[in-house]
Design an enzyme around this catalytic site. Structure first.
Site, mmCIF file in Angstrom:
data_model
loop_
_atom_site.group_PDB
_atom_site.id
_atom_site.type_symbol
_atom_site.label_atom_id
_atom_site.label_comp_id
_atom_site.label_asym_id
_atom_site.label_seq_id
_atom_site.Cartn_x
_atom_site.Cartn_y
_atom_site.Cartn_z
ATOM 1 N N LYS A 52 16.430 -16.746 25.795
ATOM 2 C CA LYS A 52 17.560 -16.730 24.861
ATOM 3 C C LYS A 52 18.832 -16.352 25.604
ATOM 4 O O LYS A 52 19.895 -16.932 25.391
ATOM 5 C CB LYS A 52 17.273 -15.755 23.710
ATOM 6 N N GLN A 96 13.588 -8.860 18.335
ATOM 7 C CA GLN A 96 12.461 -9.628 18.869
ATOM 8 C C GLN A 96 11.138 -9.074 18.326
ATOM 9 O O GLN A 96 10.899 -7.871 18.396
ATOM 10 C CB GLN A 96 12.493 -9.568 20.412
ATOM 11 N N ASP A 121 17.957 -15.334 12.782
ATOM 12 C CA ASP A 121 16.563 -15.769 12.654
ATOM 13 C C ASP A 121 16.297 -16.349 11.267
ATOM 14 O O ASP A 121 15.259 -16.970 11.052
ATOM 15 C CB ASP A 121 15.609 -14.579 12.895
#
Ligand code: NAD
Length: 304
Positions: A52, A96, A121
């Site tokens: 990322k 995460q 997300d």
């Protein structure tokens, strides 16, 4: 033989779209920024976070990596999220997963603390609700990336029979809504589904998202169907395979990644198929970058 839907090709197209928007934002003095919080030392998560970060660097998004120790408490993590929520120079926030064991049970509370406008997300209930009522704002990256790829590849969704194997909040359920919104007739299958192959054989578009290595075999697939393999599974290489690779002068690792689809055999009858690795994983990261840009725009518009 199926057309191989290469993740790199489609993710590059998606990144090009993002680049243009990022330049536009920068010309107005706004530098999109993504904060990624990693709690603990999970090796796979470290790889994902690194990927990322590299994608951010490539596109000119500011990447803020926040590494917290395994023993971080729920309160400490929530305080960090609050700080990022109130920082107007941070446009996207991502925690995460998986979280370490000690705080795993608080995952929902932790994710729900992220400002929905910064929730790149797309896991916040407000963003989930917007997707369900057909007003998508920030959508989970993996299914959104798959849809984008289908559109870029010119694969007809309208009127298609789509079947998804897996009903998770991250992949299966949002995929259902995205396909339905594009007028597919969608069926979700899961671990309690009876006669799975009878259903999957009807699919013009088959999405495998279950986490079971090479589960979808050629006899489960309709000839010429489009197969999207979301699964990522690490398996041992056979002794024969290791020998073969060595004889080709390679130095193979004892394990490798495979998808949920028996690629070798399904490829022979499908119309199009995504490989693993090199398929959906790359689309997920490219879509995350699009979500950061989208979050940035939403914050400018201040609407949701
Ligand atoms: P999950 O474990 O949350 O859900 C798995 C789903 O599969 C469940 O809904 C379950 O009912 C279904 N399932 C399990 N066994 C089944 C069976 N025998 N028959 C029918 N259905 C069955 O998983 P997830 O988070 O949705 O992830 C699925 C896979 O996708 C995993 O391999 C994961 O690593 C991968 N994944 C990849 C990406 C990517 O970027 N490529 C992103 C997210 C997840």
């Amino acid at each position: 033989m199926a057309k191989i839907l290469e993740g790199k090709f489609f993710s590059n197209l998606m990144k090009d779209e993002s680049k243009k928007k990022i330049e536009e934002l920068k010309s107005h003095g706004i530098e999109p920024a993504l904060a990624v919080i990693l709690v603990g030392e999970d090796p796979a998560s470290q790889v994902y976070v690194r990927n990322k970060h590299l994608a951010c660097e490539e596109l000119g998004i500011k990447s803020i990596e926040i590494k917290l120790p395994t023993e971080t408490s729920k309160e400490e993590l929530l305080a960090k999220i609050d700080q990022l929520n109130s920082d107007s120079n941070v446009h996207g926030i991502l925690v995460q997963l998986p979280l370490p064991k000690a705080i795993k049970s608080h995952e929902e509370e932790i994710l729900n603390r992220i400002d929905p406008l910064k929730d790149v997300d797309g896991f916040h209930p407000m963003n989930v609700g917007n997707l369900v009522i057909g007003k998508p704002t920030l959508i989970p990256c993996t299914p959104a990336g798959c849809i984008k790829m289908l559109e870029l590849a010119g694969i007809e969704i309208d009127g298609a029979r789509a079947v998804i194997i897996g009903r998770s909040n991250i992949v299966g359920k949002p995929m259902f809504h995205l396909l339905m919104a594009r007028h597919a007739t969608v069926t979700i299958c899961h671990s309690h589904t009876q006669n799975l192959a009878d259903i999957t054989r009807q699919a013009d578009i088959l999405v495998a998202a279950m986490g079971k290595p090479r589960f979808v075999t050629a006899d489960m697939v309709k000839p010429s169907a489009t197969i999207i393999d979301v699964g990522i599974n690490r398996v041992e290489r056979s002794a024969d395979e290791i020998e073969k690779l060595k004889s080709e002068g390679k130095n193979p690792k004892p394990t490798k990644l495979v998808g949920d689809v028996d690629f070798e055999n399904v490829e022979k009858i499908a119309g199009a198929i995504t490989p693993v690795p090199g398929g959906v994983g790359l689309l997920t990261v490219a879509m995350l970058m699009q979500n950061v840009v989208r979050a940035c725009e939403l914050q400018i518009e201040n609407r949701i």
